[in-house]
Each structure stands twice: as structure tokens, then as C-alpha cells.
Design a protein around this motif. Sequence first.
Motif, PDB file in Angstrom:
ATOM      1  N   ASN A 100     -16.051   7.511 -30.156  1.00 50.42           N
ATOM      2  CA  ASN A 100     -15.430   6.734 -31.244  1.00 50.42           C
ATOM      3  C   ASN A 100     -16.049   5.227 -31.044  1.00 50.42           C
ATOM      4  N   ARG A 101     -16.137   5.136 -29.802  1.00 52.81           N
ATOM      5  CA  ARG A 101     -16.379   3.475 -29.561  1.00 52.81           C
ATOM      6  C   ARG A 101     -17.435   3.631 -28.299  1.00 52.81           C
ATOM      7  N   ILE A 102     -18.463   2.723 -28.799  1.00 54.01           N
ATOM      8  CA  ILE A 102     -19.230   2.321 -27.672  1.00 54.01           C
ATOM      9  C   ILE A 102     -19.571   0.883 -27.291  1.00 54.01           C
ATOM     10  N   GLU A 103     -19.289   0.585 -26.181  1.00 55.02           N
ATOM     11  CA  GLU A 103     -19.056  -1.108 -25.811  1.00 55.02           C
ATOM     12  C   GLU A 103     -19.703  -1.484 -25.008  1.00 55.02           C
ATOM     13  N   ALA A 104     -20.047  -2.772 -24.636  1.00 56.89           N
ATOM     14  CA  ALA A 104     -20.832  -3.485 -23.599  1.00 56.89           C
ATOM     15  C   ALA A 104     -20.378  -5.014 -23.486  1.00 56.89           C
ATOM     16  N   ILE A 118     -27.182   4.656 -28.462  1.00 58.94           N
ATOM     17  CA  ILE A 118     -25.977   4.784 -29.449  1.00 58.94           C
ATOM     18  C   ILE A 118     -26.075   5.728 -30.396  1.00 58.94           C
ATOM     19  N   ALA A 119     -27.365   5.895 -31.161  1.00 59.43           N
ATOM     20  CA  ALA A 119     -27.558   7.083 -32.152  1.00 59.43           C
ATOM     21  C   ALA A 119     -27.167   8.431 -31.607  1.00 59.43           C
ATOM     22  N   PHE A 120     -27.918   8.434 -30.386  1.00 58.51           N
ATOM     23  CA  PHE A 120     -27.689   9.833 -29.531  1.00 58.51           C
ATOM     24  C   PHE A 120     -26.311  10.115 -29.370  1.00 58.51           C
ATOM     25  N   LEU A 121     -25.684   9.219 -28.832  1.00 61.25           N
ATOM     26  CA  LEU A 121     -24.280   9.521 -28.496  1.00 61.25           C
ATOM     27  C   LEU A 121     -23.413   9.588 -29.638  1.00 61.25           C
ATOM     28  N   PHE A 122     -23.582   8.972 -30.700  1.00 61.04           N
ATOM     29  CA  PHE A 122     -22.617   9.310 -31.838  1.00 61.04           C
ATOM     30  C   PHE A 122     -22.850  10.594 -32.380  1.00 61.04           C
ATOM     31  N   VAL A 147     -24.608   5.332 -19.471  1.00 57.56           N
ATOM     32  CA  VAL A 147     -23.294   5.194 -19.683  1.00 57.56           C
ATOM     33  C   VAL A 147     -22.644   4.998 -18.452  1.00 57.56           C
ATOM     34  N   VAL A 148     -22.000   3.671 -18.355  1.00 55.97           N
ATOM     35  CA  VAL A 148     -21.445   3.213 -16.942  1.00 55.97           C
ATOM     36  C   VAL A 148     -19.873   3.425 -16.738  1.00 55.97           C
ATOM     37  N   GLY A 149     -19.200   3.861 -17.948  1.00 54.44           N
ATOM     38  CA  GLY A 149     -17.806   3.908 -18.048  1.00 54.44           C
ATOM     39  C   GLY A 149     -17.443   4.884 -19.242  1.00 54.44           C
ATOM     40  N   ASN A 150     -16.614   5.851 -19.132  1.00 54.02           N
ATOM     41  CA  ASN A 150     -16.268   6.713 -20.032  1.00 54.02           C
ATOM     42  C   ASN A 150     -14.696   6.974 -19.978  1.00 54.02           C
ATOM     43  N   ASN A 151     -14.072   6.811 -21.246  1.00 52.45           N
ATOM     44  CA  ASN A 151     -12.597   6.892 -21.256  1.00 52.45           C
ATOM     45  C   ASN A 151     -12.353   8.039 -22.379  1.00 52.45           C
ATOM     46  N   PRO A 152     -12.042   9.184 -21.972  1.00 50.17           N
ATOM     47  CA  PRO A 152     -11.997  10.294 -22.864  1.00 50.17           C
ATOM     48  C   PRO A 152     -10.484  10.102 -23.657  1.00 50.17           C
ATOM     49  N   LYS A 153      -9.534   9.437 -23.197  1.00 48.93           N
ATOM     50  CA  LYS A 153      -8.477   9.242 -24.272  1.00 48.93           C
ATOM     51  C   LYS A 153      -8.810   8.297 -25.350  1.00 48.93           C
ATOM     52  N   THR A 154      -9.665   7.243 -25.076  1.00 44.60           N
ATOM     53  CA  THR A 154      -9.780   6.584 -26.273  1.00 44.60           C
ATOM     54  C   THR A 154     -11.226   6.893 -26.950  1.00 44.60           C
ATOM     55  N   LYS A 155     -11.897   7.913 -26.391  1.00 41.73           N
ATOM     56  CA  LYS A 155     -13.439   8.261 -26.715  1.00 41.73           C
ATOM     57  C   LYS A 155     -14.389   7.108 -26.699  1.00 41.73           C
ATOM     58  N   THR A 156     -14.366   6.372 -25.678  1.00 33.49           N
ATOM     59  CA  THR A 156     -15.049   5.155 -25.573  1.00 33.49           C
ATOM     60  C   THR A 156     -15.922   5.310 -24.373  1.00 33.49           C
ATOM     61  N   LYS A 157     -17.192   4.743 -24.737  1.00 30.03           N
ATOM     62  CA  LYS A 157     -18.089   4.975 -23.605  1.00 30.03           C
ATOM     63  C   LYS A 157     -18.858   3.425 -23.427  1.00 30.03           C
ATOM     64  N   THR A 158     -18.950   3.074 -22.117  1.00 32.64           N
ATOM     65  CA  THR A 158     -19.570   1.749 -21.848  1.00 32.64           C
ATOM     66  C   THR A 158     -20.864   1.838 -21.385  1.00 32.64           C
ATOM     67  N   MET A 159     -21.616   0.837 -21.934  1.00 38.53           N
ATOM     68  CA  MET A 159     -23.227   0.828 -21.656  1.00 38.53           C
ATOM     69  C   MET A 159     -23.363  -0.291 -20.799  1.00 38.53           C
ATOM     70  N   GLY A 160     -24.542  -0.027 -19.821  1.00 32.97           N
ATOM     71  CA  GLY A 160     -25.070  -0.933 -18.959  1.00 32.97           C
ATOM     72  C   GLY A 160     -26.564  -0.659 -19.096  1.00 32.97           C
ATOM     73  N   TYR A 161     -27.352  -1.968 -18.794  1.00 32.86           N
ATOM     74  CA  TYR A 161     -28.741  -1.464 -18.754  1.00 32.86           C
ATOM     75  C   TYR A 161     -29.342  -2.814 -18.210  1.00 32.86           C
ATOM     76  N   VAL A 162     -30.615  -2.586 -17.650  1.00 34.78           N
ATOM     77  CA  VAL A 162     -31.420  -3.439 -16.954  1.00 34.78           C
ATOM     78  C   VAL A 162     -32.965  -3.281 -17.247  1.00 34.78           C
ATOM     79  N   LEU A 163     -33.714  -4.431 -17.566  1.00 40.90           N
ATOM     80  CA  LEU A 163     -35.049  -4.644 -17.644  1.00 40.90           C
ATOM     81  C   LEU A 163     -35.673  -5.495 -16.873  1.00 40.90           C
ATOM     82  N   GLY A 164     -36.960  -5.077 -16.382  1.00 38.64           N
ATOM     83  CA  GLY A 164     -37.658  -5.663 -15.585  1.00 38.64           C
ATOM     84  C   GLY A 164     -38.150  -6.953 -16.419  1.00 38.64           C
ATOM     85  N   GLU A 165     -38.018  -7.931 -15.647  1.00 39.94           N
ATOM     86  CA  GLU A 165     -38.058  -9.249 -16.302  1.00 39.94           C
ATOM     87  C   GLU A 165     -39.622  -9.651 -17.106  1.00 39.94           C
TER      88      GLU A 165
END
Length: 175
Positions: free
Chosen positions: A123-127, A113-117, A79-97
Motif C-alpha cells: 500500500n505504501r512505498i517509502e524511501a 514502484i509500478a512493478f510492486l504495486f 526493497v530494503v525493508g518490508n512491514n507486512p502489517k502496514t503493507k509498506t516497503k522501503t526502497m534503497g538504491y545506489v548508482l555509480g558516480e
Amino acid sequence: MTKTLETSRLTLRKMTVADAEEVFENWTNSETVAKYLTWAPHTSIDVTKEYLAAEEDSREEGWGIVLKETNQLIGNIAVVGNNPKTKTKTMGYVLGEKFWNHGYMSEALTEVIAFLFANTDVNRIEAEHDIENPGSGHVMKKAGMCFEGILRQAGFNNRGIVDVAMYSILRSDLK
């Protein structure tokens, strides 16, 4: 505290400075991996150690992605971002080539996603992803996220100012 999560092929766990060598070898030193990201490739294992030390102290919702078959650390998701007012979490990820195109990241994102919900009031997970990196959008779609649109010149990464594609999933989408 980051809770360890499991899928059929992966273990998602907290990363530590002790993981530095594997993290450096598998993804942080790669120009190809970092092309669409906001951080430059690490030039030495010391840079990776500093990154991991900072993450270890600060990130509550971040996981290293371990391939069960080989016990190899192949990427990370957080989770690279979190907005408690809108209950939104922003995801980030990286994987070796060398681990691309095996479905690992979609599997990890689906699990997170399942864990966070299930365990937060989100309420919202975005990327978002650079539109020149459509593989990342495929990951989001496979994890059940919906394409929302293109945000013109709304992102910045190692390519400069870029258009980004936004994806999300809402709690109500799961019903």
C-alpha cells in the motif's frame, strides 16, 4: 525470485557473484558513492563478492541496473525493508558516480514502484535520504513520490547521525 524488468534504457535483473568485478569498479569501491550510505566503500573485490553472495541468497526484491546501450551494470535498487502489517516497503538504491544526472535511477525507481504495486499487495512505498544529498530526493520526486518531511537525527550513515528527508507513494496516489 527477482523478475527481470525493462525500461526503454535499462534492464533490471538479479545480480550474482559473477558481477563482482563490474560492481566493484562501478560503485562499491567509491568513497564518493558511499558518502551518504550505511556501508563503507569496499576495499577489495573479495568484499564485493561476499556482499553479492549474501544478496544472491537473501534478497527477493532486488535488481542490478544494466544500461542497455552498453550492457554495463551501473547500480542497484532493492526493497530494503518490508512491514507486512502496514503493507509498506522501503526502497534503497545506489548508482555509480559516472552515471549520475542522466535520469537512470528515476527510471529504475519508477519501474520498480509500478512493478510492486502491480504484483504485490503493498500500500505504501517509502524511501529516505540524508538531507545533504538532495539529488536522491530529486530521484524520488521524479518517480512520483511525495515529500513528507524531515526526520531530525533519525538516520545514520558514513557521515554519522544525520537528518533524513522522507518520501512516499501510496497505492491510492495512482488513481
